[in-house]
Design a protein around this motif. Structure first.
Motif: not given
Length: 168
Positions: A149-168
């Motif tokens: 139910a997300l718009t393409l604009r919302q999905l684009a914002a999510r994909i652009r959002k920086p993700r935290p680096a995985p923990r070692a």
């Protein structure tokens, strides 16, 4: 002959030259021209972006999106898209994600969800692919993914959002 008009969001990709047409960006432009006709009206076309390949191919891709208006049901439009791919030299053999002159995928349609043996709409992986979401959001920002139910604009914002680096 179908009476109802449908709108489809189609992702386009190319990472090979095609003789007589040119490089990947020219292939996308020519494919849009080929799709425009009595059966299919091109309602909108995004700009062309460059993206890294997924899988073994080393060639960068040109990607875009188009909104197509047609009376064709999903399986019939899939047939049209695959015929255009063949006209541009696409051969469906060998490994996945290989270099290809043209790739056309139905991402969304105005009818919501479609599931058959040959076709799933929405495209199962589109939410994870910036090279699909970014051009799609450019031309259809208010279209909704019928699953999230997300718009393409919302999905684009999510994909652009920086993700935290995985923990070692």
């Amino acid at each position: 002959m179908a009476d109802a008009r449908h709108f489809y969001l189609v992702a386009l990709g190319s990472n090979m030259r095609f003789p007589g047409v040119g490089g990947p960006a020219q292939v996308l432009r020519a494919a849009i021209g080929r799709l425009s006709g009595p059966e299919c009206k091109i309602a909108a076309v995004s700009g062309i972006i460059a993206s890294r390949p997924i899988g073994p191919s080393i060639r960068r891709y040109a990607n875009a999106a188009a909104v197509i208006e047609t009376g064709l049901p999903p399986p019939a439009l899939l047939d049209v898209l695959q015929e255009v791919e063949r006209e541009f030299g696409r051969r469906r053999r060998g490994g996945r994600w290989r270099a290809r002159p043209l790739d056309l995928d139905i991402v969304l349609w105005s009818g919501g969800v479609w599931v058959s043996a040959d076709l799933t709409i929405p495209h199962p992986l589109f939410r994870e692919r910036a090279f699909v979401i970014e051009p799609a959001a450019e031309i259809a920002p208010h279209w909704r993914d019928p699953v999230t139910a997300l718009t393409l604009r919302q999905l684009a914002a999510r994909i652009r959002k920086p993700r935290p680096a995985p923990r070692a």
